[in-house]
Design a protein around this motif. Structure first.
Motif, PDB file in Angstrom:
ATOM      1  N   LEU A  12       0.818  -1.203   0.000  1.00 52.54           N
ATOM      2  CA  LEU A  12       0.000   0.000   0.000  1.00 52.54           C
ATOM      3  C   LEU A  12       0.855   1.257   0.000  1.00 52.54           C
ATOM      4  CD1 LEU A  12      -2.837  -0.850   2.572  1.00 52.54           C
ATOM      5  CD2 LEU A  12      -2.849  -1.141   0.086  1.00 52.54           C
ATOM      6  N   VAL A  13       2.041   1.158   0.576  1.00 47.07           N
ATOM      7  CA  VAL A  13       2.961   2.289   0.688  1.00 47.07           C
ATOM      8  C   VAL A  13       4.346   1.835   0.273  1.00 47.07           C
ATOM      9  CG1 VAL A  13       4.026   3.936   2.284  1.00 47.07           C
ATOM     10  CG2 VAL A  13       1.617   3.328   2.551  1.00 47.07           C
ATOM     11  N   LYS A  33       4.050   6.671  -4.301  1.00 45.49           N
ATOM     12  CA  LYS A  33       4.255   6.388  -2.882  1.00 45.49           C
ATOM     13  C   LYS A  33       3.107   5.588  -2.273  1.00 45.49           C
ATOM     14  CE  LYS A  33       8.077   8.779  -2.726  1.00 45.49           C
ATOM     15  NZ  LYS A  33       9.387   8.105  -2.599  1.00 45.49           N
ATOM     16  N   PHE A  34       1.856   5.917  -2.669  1.00 46.12           N
ATOM     17  CA  PHE A  34       0.679   5.303  -2.060  1.00 46.12           C
ATOM     18  C   PHE A  34      -0.148   4.590  -3.131  1.00 46.12           C
ATOM     19  CE2 PHE A  34       1.503   9.273   0.336  1.00 46.12           C
ATOM     20  CZ  PHE A  34       1.859   8.706   1.557  1.00 46.12           C
ATOM     21  N   SER A  67       2.593   0.481   5.890  1.00 49.01           N
ATOM     22  CA  SER A  67       1.237   0.754   5.399  1.00 49.01           C
ATOM     23  C   SER A  67       0.464   1.727   6.264  1.00 49.01           C
ATOM     24  CB  SER A  67       0.455  -0.565   5.284  1.00 49.01           C
ATOM     25  OG  SER A  67       0.937  -1.333   4.210  1.00 49.01           O
ATOM     26  N   HIS A  70      -0.245   5.261   5.040  1.00 47.72           N
ATOM     27  CA  HIS A  70      -1.203   5.540   3.967  1.00 47.72           C
ATOM     28  C   HIS A  70      -2.303   6.454   4.509  1.00 47.72           C
ATOM     29  CE1 HIS A  70      -3.975   5.048   0.631  1.00 47.72           C
ATOM     30  NE2 HIS A  70      -3.089   4.306  -0.006  1.00 47.72           N
ATOM     31  N   PRO A 248       2.396  -0.105  -5.352  1.00 45.06           N
ATOM     32  CA  PRO A 248       1.418   0.992  -5.396  1.00 45.06           C
ATOM     33  C   PRO A 248       1.079   1.476  -6.793  1.00 45.06           C
ATOM     34  CG  PRO A 248       2.962   1.368  -3.615  1.00 45.06           C
ATOM     35  CD  PRO A 248       3.488   0.186  -4.393  1.00 45.06           C
TER      36      PRO A 248
END
Length: 313
Positions: A12-13, A33-34, A67, A70, A248
């Protein structure tokens, strides 16, 4: 070879606020990044479609990044929860605070993993670059907030002492001096065991909690020390036959040890999970890994010597 898929690893990150000596995460930066929620929704919608041929049994959240950084973590967990399977979160607990209440109330996760790699503020900072008191308080708050509910916590331990001994035992003493990860002044004799004994007083095995001293993965040394020749095998080969690792930006990168995402099967904005899972490229890579043709696969597999897990202590 019949292709299979039952595990999804969500990155997720793509960055982390820790600088663990045994992880190369802080050495590389990615543009995305996300993970956007629309990508998550696209993936989950495909998994839940009637034509999806695989049964996803497990999702790992926290792949190659922290994560909890996020900005839409809870919403992301809600989307993943739709799959209806077992979901766990890897976190260093430096940032997971208010989200805990929602996660518990909505049953968005099944378990948590974390590392506690130092006994004192100094030794913890040396191995991770984080504030020990903040992390300790957050973990103790987690144990309190779950209120006897079965949200198991799995604690892993890798100390500076254990990591140094592992590098030296595998690559030789000179290799550790060549490595950027050398740390010498915060060693505490038997620190890992002392950490284990301390936290055994806080966890509850009856709720599924576990704590253990981990062996060390050598992937942080990949770009820092000379290649070690030998008859190595792919440590992760069996997992690669049934797992996906999603960055991501939508890339399915082939292995969790590929921190730079160099070996990519395709992108989930353009292709489906099913197409990539059944692709000839995936099959060919697995076959080459089984045949130990690591140089033919290319980076990062050509440094398979650093993909070994070592218990040097």
């Amino acid at each position: 070879m019949k292709m299979h898929l039952d595990e999804i690893n969500f990155s997720l990150v793509n960055f982390c606020n820790a600088k663990c000596i045994f992880c190369p995460r802080s050495e590389f930066e990615h543009k995305t990044k996300f993970m956007p929620l629309r990508l998550l929704e696209r993936i989950v919608d495909e998994i839940l479609s009637k034509d999806f041929p695989f049964k996803i049994l497990l999702s790992h959240i926290g792949e190659n990044g922290e994560s909890t950084l996020h900005p839409e973590l809870v919403d992301a967990l809600r989307i993943i929860k739709r799959i209806g399977h077992y979901t766990d979160l890897y976190t260093n607990f430096s940032h997971l605070t208010d989200q805990l209440i929602t996660i518990f109330d909505k049953n968005l996760l099944n378990s948590f993993h974390t590392n506690i790699d130092g006994l004192t503020s100094r030794s913890y900072y040396d191995v991770k670059g984080l504030d020990y008191n903040t992390v300790e308080n957050n973990i103790l708050n987690f144990l309190k907030l779950r209120n006897k509910k079965p949200f198991p916590l799995f604690i892993h331990i890798i100390t500076t002492q254990n990591y140094a001994k592992s590098v030296e035992s595998f690559f030789g003493a000179r290799a550790f001096f060549l490595s950027k990860n050398r740390i010498f002044d915060s060693f505490i004799e038997n620190e890992a065991q002392l950490i284990k004994e301390k936290w055994e007083k806080h966890i509850e095995p009856g709720l599924g909690d576990k704590i253990g001293i981990d062996s060390c993965l050598m992937w942080a040394e990949r770009d820092h020390i000379p290649k070690l020749n030998g008859n190595f095998t792919c440590y992760n080969i069996e997992r690669l036959k049934h797992a996906a690792f999603i960055a991501p930006n939508g890339d399915w990168y082939f292995c969790c040890f590929d921190i730079k995402n160099q070996l990519v099967l395709g992108n989930l904005y353009k292709e489906s999970l099913v197409d990539l899972a059944n692709s000839n490229k995936r099959k060919e890579i697995i076959e080459m890994l089984e045949a130990k043709k690591f140089n033919k696969v290319g980076p990062p597999c050509d440094r398979v010597d650093c993909c070994q897990v070592v218990r040097g202590f």
